[in-house]
Structures are given as structure tokens and as C-alpha cells.
Scaffold this motif. Structure first.
Motif, PDB file in Angstrom:
ATOM      1  N   GLY A  57     -10.808  11.307 -48.770  1.00  0.00           N
ATOM      2  CA  GLY A  57      -9.985  11.791 -47.673  1.00  0.00           C
ATOM      3  C   GLY A  57      -9.823  13.300 -47.712  1.00  0.00           C
ATOM      4  N   MET A  58      -9.641  13.899 -46.535  1.00  0.00           N
ATOM      5  CA  MET A  58      -9.503  15.349 -46.434  1.00  0.00           C
ATOM      6  C   MET A  58      -8.171  15.740 -45.803  1.00  0.00           C
ATOM      7  N   ILE A  59      -7.731  16.943 -46.159  1.00  0.00           N
ATOM      8  CA  ILE A  59      -6.566  17.556 -45.541  1.00  0.00           C
ATOM      9  C   ILE A  59      -6.919  19.018 -45.282  1.00  0.00           C
ATOM     10  N   SER A  60      -6.452  19.578 -44.167  1.00  0.00           N
ATOM     11  CA  SER A  60      -6.799  20.963 -43.845  1.00  0.00           C
ATOM     12  C   SER A  60      -5.986  21.940 -44.689  1.00  0.00           C
ATOM     13  N   CYS A  61      -6.627  23.027 -45.083  1.00  0.00           N
ATOM     14  CA  CYS A  61      -5.957  24.100 -45.831  1.00  0.00           C
ATOM     15  C   CYS A  61      -6.672  25.393 -45.456  1.00  0.00           C
ATOM     16  N   HIS A  62      -6.152  26.087 -44.453  1.00  0.00           N
ATOM     17  CA  HIS A  62      -6.788  27.302 -43.965  1.00  0.00           C
ATOM     18  C   HIS A  62      -5.782  28.452 -43.951  1.00  0.00           C
ATOM     19  N   GLU A  63      -6.232  29.622 -43.506  1.00  0.00           N
ATOM     20  CA  GLU A  63      -5.403  30.829 -43.628  1.00  0.00           C
ATOM     21  C   GLU A  63      -4.097  30.745 -42.859  1.00  0.00           C
ATOM     22  N   HIS A  64      -4.033  29.899 -41.845  1.00  0.00           N
ATOM     23  CA  HIS A  64      -2.826  29.821 -41.032  1.00  0.00           C
ATOM     24  C   HIS A  64      -1.789  28.820 -41.560  1.00  0.00           C
ATOM     25  N   ASN A  65      -2.224  27.867 -42.393  1.00  0.00           N
ATOM     26  CA  ASN A  65      -1.262  26.867 -42.890  1.00  0.00           C
ATOM     27  C   ASN A  65      -1.231  26.766 -44.407  1.00  0.00           C
ATOM     28  N   GLU A  66      -1.962  27.673 -45.094  1.00  0.00           N
ATOM     29  CA  GLU A  66      -2.117  27.561 -46.551  1.00  0.00           C
ATOM     30  C   GLU A  66      -0.789  27.618 -47.291  1.00  0.00           C
ATOM     31  N   ALA A  67       0.087  28.529 -46.891  1.00  0.00           N
ATOM     32  CA  ALA A  67       1.375  28.664 -47.589  1.00  0.00           C
ATOM     33  C   ALA A  67       2.175  27.366 -47.515  1.00  0.00           C
ATOM     34  N   LYS A  68       2.194  26.757 -46.341  1.00  0.00           N
ATOM     35  CA  LYS A  68       2.940  25.512 -46.153  1.00  0.00           C
ATOM     36  C   LYS A  68       2.258  24.348 -46.858  1.00  0.00           C
ATOM     37  N   LYS A  69       0.940  24.253 -46.712  1.00  0.00           N
ATOM     38  CA  LYS A  69       0.213  23.139 -47.314  1.00  0.00           C
ATOM     39  C   LYS A  69       0.202  23.220 -48.839  1.00  0.00           C
ATOM     40  N   SER A  70       0.292  24.426 -49.388  1.00  0.00           N
ATOM     41  CA  SER A  70       0.271  24.583 -50.846  1.00  0.00           C
ATOM     42  C   SER A  70       1.427  23.833 -51.501  1.00  0.00           C
ATOM     43  N   VAL A  71       2.580  23.849 -50.852  1.00  0.00           N
ATOM     44  CA  VAL A  71       3.746  23.138 -51.398  1.00  0.00           C
ATOM     45  C   VAL A  71       3.437  21.646 -51.499  1.00  0.00           C
ATOM     46  N   GLN A  72       2.866  21.099 -50.455  1.00  0.00           N
ATOM     47  CA  GLN A  72       2.511  19.673 -50.432  1.00  0.00           C
ATOM     48  C   GLN A  72       1.434  19.356 -51.458  1.00  0.00           C
ATOM     49  N   LEU A  73       0.430  20.216 -51.555  1.00  0.00           N
ATOM     50  CA  LEU A  73      -0.681  19.971 -52.484  1.00  0.00           C
ATOM     51  C   LEU A  73      -0.231  20.087 -53.941  1.00  0.00           C
ATOM     52  N   ILE A  74       0.677  21.009 -54.218  1.00  0.00           N
ATOM     53  CA  ILE A  74       1.196  21.147 -55.585  1.00  0.00           C
ATOM     54  C   ILE A  74       1.928  19.878 -56.003  1.00  0.00           C
ATOM     55  N   GLU A  75       2.713  19.303 -55.099  1.00  0.00           N
ATOM     56  CA  GLU A  75       3.420  18.061 -55.408  1.00  0.00           C
ATOM     57  C   GLU A  75       2.441  16.933 -55.689  1.00  0.00           C
ATOM     58  N   THR A  76       1.349  16.905 -54.941  1.00  0.00           N
ATOM     59  CA  THR A  76       0.307  15.891 -55.162  1.00  0.00           C
ATOM     60  C   THR A  76      -0.331  16.073 -56.536  1.00  0.00           C
ATOM     61  N   LEU A  77      -0.596  17.299 -56.902  1.00  0.00           N
ATOM     62  CA  LEU A  77      -1.176  17.585 -58.214  1.00  0.00           C
ATOM     63  C   LEU A  77      -0.204  17.237 -59.335  1.00  0.00           C
ATOM     64  N   LYS A  78       1.064  17.565 -59.152  1.00  0.00           N
ATOM     65  CA  LYS A  78       2.080  17.258 -60.168  1.00  0.00           C
ATOM     66  C   LYS A  78       2.242  15.754 -60.354  1.00  0.00           C
ATOM     67  N   ALA A  79       1.891  14.991 -59.330  1.00  0.00           N
ATOM     68  CA  ALA A  79       1.962  13.530 -59.416  1.00  0.00           C
ATOM     69  C   ALA A  79       0.751  12.935 -60.126  1.00  0.00           C
ATOM     70  N   GLY A  80      -0.161  13.798 -60.574  1.00  0.00           N
ATOM     71  CA  GLY A  80      -1.311  13.314 -61.335  1.00  0.00           C
ATOM     72  C   GLY A  80      -2.581  13.128 -60.538  1.00  0.00           C
ATOM     73  N   LYS A  81      -2.597  13.536 -59.280  1.00  0.00           N
ATOM     74  CA  LYS A  81      -3.778  13.379 -58.442  1.00  0.00           C
ATOM     75  C   LYS A  81      -4.674  14.615 -58.558  1.00  0.00           C
ATOM     76  N   ASN A  82      -5.987  14.394 -58.483  1.00  0.00           N
ATOM     77  CA  ASN A  82      -6.952  15.490 -58.524  1.00  0.00           C
ATOM     78  C   ASN A  82      -7.311  15.931 -57.107  1.00  0.00           C
ATOM     79  N   ILE A  83      -7.354  17.232 -56.904  1.00  0.00           N
ATOM     80  CA  ILE A  83      -7.677  17.788 -55.582  1.00  0.00           C
ATOM     81  C   ILE A  83      -8.864  18.741 -55.708  1.00  0.00           C
ATOM     82  N   ALA A  84      -9.792  18.630 -54.758  1.00  0.00           N
ATOM     83  CA  ALA A  84     -10.929  19.545 -54.690  1.00  0.00           C
ATOM     84  C   ALA A  84     -10.742  20.457 -53.484  1.00  0.00           C
ATOM     85  N   LEU A  85     -10.782  21.753 -53.715  1.00  0.00           N
ATOM     86  CA  LEU A  85     -10.643  22.728 -52.635  1.00  0.00           C
ATOM     87  C   LEU A  85     -12.026  23.227 -52.229  1.00  0.00           C
TER      88      LEU A  85
END
Length: 285
Positions: A57-85
Motif C-alpha cells: 500500500g502507498m501513501i502520498s508524501c510530497h513537499e506540500h503535505n510532508e510536515a503533516k504526513k511526517s507526524v502520521q508516518l512517525i507514529e506508524t514507525l513507532k508502532a513497529g511498522k516498516n516504511i519505504a520512502l
């Protein structure tokens, strides 16, 4: 006793610049095994994923939403999930989104692993025919002419090979502005790297500009490589004496003047100091 699960890993995955055959085996495996892919443009990246049968599955992370999406992605990583950028092409963060996410991940002690691959700057540099022992990546210069000119002025004494990214719409304007500031140096433009209409133009900045100006339109993202500034001529004893004599009216002490000239000319301070003393003694005798 409650156990704390380790965080997931953030993978920074390089993808092809254009030719899909440039994807590495490791990159394909990481994208398949990741729990989530953060993509600069999910619609664009879908072509790459479909080509390699990647169903993550994919989620968008671009220059216009990166700051907001980073918070969500960090929580996902802290939960033990691996993310590929991934970015649209090449290595993420290199004039592409991702810095905010990587900075936040580092702050939270989340493992960050690069998956090396394509990069337009390095790929083009390897065939530019310019010195590769030292280079400076400058990315995209400011769009406004005055700011771009100031940036070029700050680079004109740089000895390393200069690397610029530029859009096809502004590449001629960049060349026109670079020539009077940097001089008509040797250069190379790499256009459409790894793609169907791949092209490399080598020559002086002026020669490359003439070639491009003859075309009705320049197409494809460009990487401009410019030879660094030439080293200054060697400082002979005669030139050193002339320089010292030209500064004698500054009313500086011997030590201060020697320190200034030594730093400017990259000479041993003792050599300059002794020359100043000799000249002052000979003029007073």
C-alpha cells in the motif's frame, strides 16, 4: 511485565530516473516487504510498482503535505511498522521531499537505512568529462534573477565542479546568467538521463547555450555541470613584494599585515613576515 516493541525501520529507496531496468534487486525486495510505501506521487509510482508486481500500500508524501504526513508516518514507525520512502525518480531528499520525515525519524531514534541506486547528479557527473575528485551539488538555483545572480557570485571562486538541476524552461536563462559571472568555462549538460531521448552536450557554457538556442524547445529535466574556478597563479617573490608594497599605506603592524596576506594568498606566515621586514628595512636604510 509490559514489553516495548522496537520501532520499525524507515528505508530511503532510490528508484529509476526513467529506465525501469535500473531498479536494484534489493530495492524491489524492500518495497515488497515494507508495510507501507510513502511516495512523492502515488499515481506516478504506481507504474513502477505494477512493473515489478509490488502490491504494498502507498501513501502520498510530497513537499506540500510532508510536515503533516511526517507526524502520521512517525507514529506508524513507532508502532513497529516498516516504511519505504520513494520519490518520483532517483534518490529521495536530493532536491526531492523527505527531509522532514528523516529529521523526525532521527529525533525519535528510529532506524533509517538507505537503499542506494540512481541519482541524476552522480550519473551525469560520471560521464560529464569534468573533474570528479571534488564537486559541489547546488541543486535548483533561485527562480528570481537577482537571487540567482547572487548565488552564482558566491560560487565563482569555488574550485570544485559545480552541479545544478534546472528545468528545460529555465536552462537557457541559467546559462545566459552564468557566463558573465563564472566566465565561459567548460561544461556539460545531461538531459533525459537513462530515457529514450538521453543526451549529453559538452563544450563551453557559450557553445552549449548556442546549441540549445537553435532548438524550438528544450525538453526534459536538465543537469548542468560546470568546471570549477581555475587555481590562482603561483605567488612569486616579485608578486609578493608588489602586493606588500601596495598595502604599505594601510598603517598596519608587521604581524597583522603578514597574517592578512598569508591568509589571502595561502602562504606561510613566516615567509610573508620576513619579506615585509626586509622591504621595510631596505626602504628605511
Amino acid at each position: 511485565m509490559e514489553t516495548i516493541n522496537p520501532p520499525g525501520t524507515l528505508y530511503i529507496v532510490a528508484t529509476p530516473l526513467g529506465n525501469l531496468e535500473d531498479m536494484t534487486f534489493r530495492a524491489v525486495r524492500i518495497l515488497k516487504e515494507a508495510d507501507l510505501i510513502a511516495a512523492e506521487d502515488t499515481r506516478y509510482s504506481k507504474r513502477l510498482l505494477n512493473h515489478y508486481g509490488i502490491e504494498t500500500g502507498m501513501i502520498s508524501c510530497h513537499e506540500h503535505n510532508e510536515a503533516k504526513k511526517s507526524v502520521q508516518l512517525i507514529e506508524t514507525l513507532k508502532a513497529g511498522k516498516n516504511i519505504a520512502l520513494i520519490s518520483d525518480a532517483g534518490t529521495p531528499l536530493i532536491s526531492d521531499p523527505g527531509y522532514s520525515l528523516v529529521k523526525a525519524a532521527a529525533k525519535h531514534c528510529i532506524p533509517i537505512i538507505p537503499i542506494p541506486g540512481c541519482n541524476a547528479a552522480i550519473a551525469g557527473l560520471s560521464v560529464a568529462g569534468l573533474p570528479t575528485d571534488s564537486f559541489l551539488f547546488c541543486g535548483f538555483l533561485p527562480k528570481k534573477q537577482q537571487k540567482r545572480s547572487l548565488t552564482l557570485e558566491g560560487l565563482k571562486q569555488e574550485r570544485a565542479t559545480l552541479i545544478f538541476y534546472e528545468s528545460p524552461k529555465r536552462i537557457c536563462a541559467l546559462l545566459q546568467q552564468a557566463i558573465p559571472v563564472l566566465g565561459d568555462r567548460k561544461a556539460c549538460i545531461a538531459r533525459e538521463i537513462t530515457k529514450l531521448h538521453e543526451e549529453y552536450l559538452r563544450g563551453t557554457l557559450g557553445e552549449i547555450l548556442c546549441t540549445l538556442e537553435l532548438r524550438p524547445q528544450v525538453k526534459g529535466e536538465c543537469v548542468l555541470f560546470v568546471q570549477g574556478a581555475s587555481p590562482p597563479p603561483p605567488m612569486t617573490s616579485e608578486l609578493l613584494e608588489e602586493l606588500i608594497l601596495s598595502k604599505q599605506n594601510q598603517n598596519k603592524g608587521t604581524a597583522d599585515l603578514a597574517r592578512e596576506i598569508a591568509a589571502t594568498c595561502h602562504l606561510p606566515k613566516k615567509q610573508v613576515y620576513d619579506t615585509i621586514l626586509r622591504l621595510r628595512n631596505s626602504s628605511s636604510s
